[in-house]
Design an enzyme around this catalytic site. Structure first.
Site, PDB file in Angstrom:
ATOM      1  CB  CYS A  76      -0.942   0.001   1.191  1.00  0.00           C
ATOM      2  SG  CYS A  76      -1.940  -1.506   1.299  1.00  0.00           S
ATOM      3  CG  HIS A  78      -2.262   4.222   5.183  1.00  0.00           C
ATOM      4  ND1 HIS A  78      -2.202   4.117   3.807  1.00  0.00           N
ATOM      5  CD2 HIS A  78      -2.334   2.945   5.663  1.00  0.00           C
ATOM      6  CE1 HIS A  78      -2.233   2.835   3.460  1.00  0.00           C
ATOM      7  NE2 HIS A  78      -2.314   2.108   4.564  1.00  0.00           N
ATOM      8  CD  GLU A 112      -2.197   7.472   9.213  1.00  0.00           C
ATOM      9  OE1 GLU A 112      -1.737   8.181   8.300  1.00  0.00           O
ATOM     10  OE2 GLU A 112      -3.199   6.726   9.055  1.00  0.00           O
ATOM     11  CE  LYS A 118      -5.707   4.172   2.024  1.00  0.00           C
ATOM     12  NZ  LYS A 118      -4.764   5.276   2.289  1.00  0.00           N
ATOM     13  CG  HIS A 133      -6.510   0.704   1.144  1.00  0.00           C
ATOM     14  ND1 HIS A 133      -5.523   1.225   0.320  1.00  0.00           N
ATOM     15  CD2 HIS A 133      -5.853   0.139   2.193  1.00  0.00           C
ATOM     16  CE1 HIS A 133      -4.342   0.981   0.840  1.00  0.00           C
ATOM     17  NE2 HIS A 133      -4.510   0.327   1.974  1.00  0.00           N
ATOM     18  CG  PHE A 142      -0.335  -6.302   3.929  1.00  0.00           C
ATOM     19  CD1 PHE A 142      -0.992  -5.520   4.862  1.00  0.00           C
ATOM     20  CD2 PHE A 142      -1.048  -7.336   3.321  1.00  0.00           C
ATOM     21  CE1 PHE A 142      -2.317  -5.742   5.192  1.00  0.00           C
ATOM     22  CE2 PHE A 142      -2.382  -7.570   3.637  1.00  0.00           C
ATOM     23  CZ  PHE A 142      -3.020  -6.769   4.574  1.00  0.00           C
TER      24      PHE A 142
END
Length: 415
Positions: A162, A303, A314, A335, A340, A401
């Protein structure tokens, strides 16, 4: 140090098939999430997604070429065409011959993988479509851009989950600063709208599934009722250019790309490190690279995946990186509207930062009805309605990830 500016923008997103449509949706707080139409979702727990809608590849490429592309490549070529036209470089063969491409792709042609495996097993492992490999491998989006527009500079694909789109922009920044290129097309592309991807992420308990009757409310970063992210897709391209090169040809400059920072948690295959230290480091490094302090940043595009681990972690990173300035920072997760977009997330959100600077507008985080303060979300996430205010500096960070972390900084252009 050579300065790097943004001179062209192109975008295909769940909110629209242009920069203008996408930005309009962002400013209006519109959701691009709805019931899945791309495939039969009956067997699956997850029944909604942020799909690209009414996309006609023939507007951007010839049909023969499109038939040899997976969807992520089509989105990338379309966004590249828009960006090159916007930068007034589409017919400049001399510049394009020396232009480079740095593209972020997390996965690649997932729908091609699914269809080809189906053929493989149905024919007793004797047959698959002949273009299977050239269509599914991640580098083919950048390759198709090169082929379509006669771009012959260095052409790289970055796959950091991502964070791919963000890291691609960071690598492009370094490439121009080093003098290797004067112009780079950079961004990301992704399409994971198929059953294989649906199940693959659902079994990790990463996807939202409980908002079947109101899918537009499903992506709700920092909200108490969040239950996972919503799969998005699309392609975004920025034309990045060395300032003197852009000035010499009279290019319109949207913003300056000021800095980048990257790090890797080295902690877990899918989960971020809950202490947030290494994730926050990419923000600190980006600000240091940009030569700015936390107090100079007005807007941070989070994010903000709408997962419990990400949103609280975050927030912790922001506290560590910004200190007391975090309390005054305008934050939002777009998002909540786009879903996403995986490998395209960072590039799409970089574009949002550029438009926020251009329009002095802080986008909202929609569906933020009750901030999860008890869960560690205690900052200003611009709930439900955007605000007009001065935006000189904007940042965007993404976390993938494997613990991949990237952050970019943009500033209002000053000659």
């Amino acid at each position: 140090m050579r300065r790097v500016v943004v001179t062209g923008l192109g975008c295909v997103s769940p909110l629209g098939n242009s920069v203008e449509e996408t930005w309009k949706g962002i400013t209006e707080g519109k959701s691009g999430i709805a019931a899945i139409t791309r495939y039969d979702s009956t067997p699956f727990k997850v029944k909604y997604a942020a799909e690209v809608k009414n996309f006609d590849a023939s507007k951007y490429m010839d049909p023969k070429s499109a038939r040899k592309m997976a969807n992520f490549s089509k989105y990338a070529v379309a966004a590249a065409k828009m960006a090159l036209e916007d930068a007034k470089l589409i017919d400049n063969k001399e510049v394009l011959d020396r232009t480079s491409i740095f593209l972020g792709v997390g996965i690649g042609g997932f729908e091609v993988t699914e269809d080809s495996l189906k053929s493989y097993f149905e024919t007793n492992k004797t047959r698959i479509p002949p273009m299977t490999v050239p269509m599914l491998i991640p580098n083919e989006a950048a390759a198709n851009i090169s082929i379509a527009f006669g771009i012959h500079g260095a052409t790289h694909t970055i796959a950091t989950a991502c964070a791919s789109g963000t890291d691609a922009i960071g690598d492009a920044l370094d490439n121009i600063r080093s003098g290797r290129s004067d112009v780079v097309l950079s961004g990301g592309a992704e399409c994971t709208q198929n059953g294989f991807a649906n199940l693959g992420f659902a079994v990790l308990q990463a996807l939202s599934s409980k908002w079947v009757d109101a899918p537009e409310k499903a992506s709700r970063p920092f909200d108490k009722q969040r239950d996972g992210f919503v799969m998005g897709e699309g392609g975004t391209i920025l034309v990045l250019e060395e300032y003197e090169h852009a000035k010499a040809r009279g290019a319109h400059i949207y913003a300056e790309l000021l800095g980048y920072g990257g790090s890797c948690d080295g902690y877990h295959l899918t989960a971020p490190n809950p202490d947030g230290v290494i994730g926050g480091r990419c923000m600190t490094l980006a600000m240091k690279d940009a030569g700015i302090t936390p107090e100079q940043v007005q807007y941070y595009n989070a994010h903000g995946t709408s997962t419990h681990l990400n949103d609280s972690g975050e927030t912790k990173m922001l506290h560590m990186s910004f200190g007391e300035a975090a309390k005054k920072l305008h934050i939002s997760s777009t998002k909540s509207m786009t879903g996403h977009c995986l490998g395209n997330a960072g590039s799409l959100e970089a574009l949002v930062c550029i438009k926020a600077i251009e329009n002095d507008f802080i986008p909202p985080t929609i569906n933020l009805d009750e901030v999860d303060v008890e869960g560690g979300c205690d900052l200003d996430y611009t709930p439900n309605k955007g605000i007009f205010t001065n935006v000189d500096v904007a940042m965007s960070a993404n976390f993938g990830f494997g613990g991949h972390n990237g952050c970019v900084v943009f500033r209002k252009f000053q000659a």
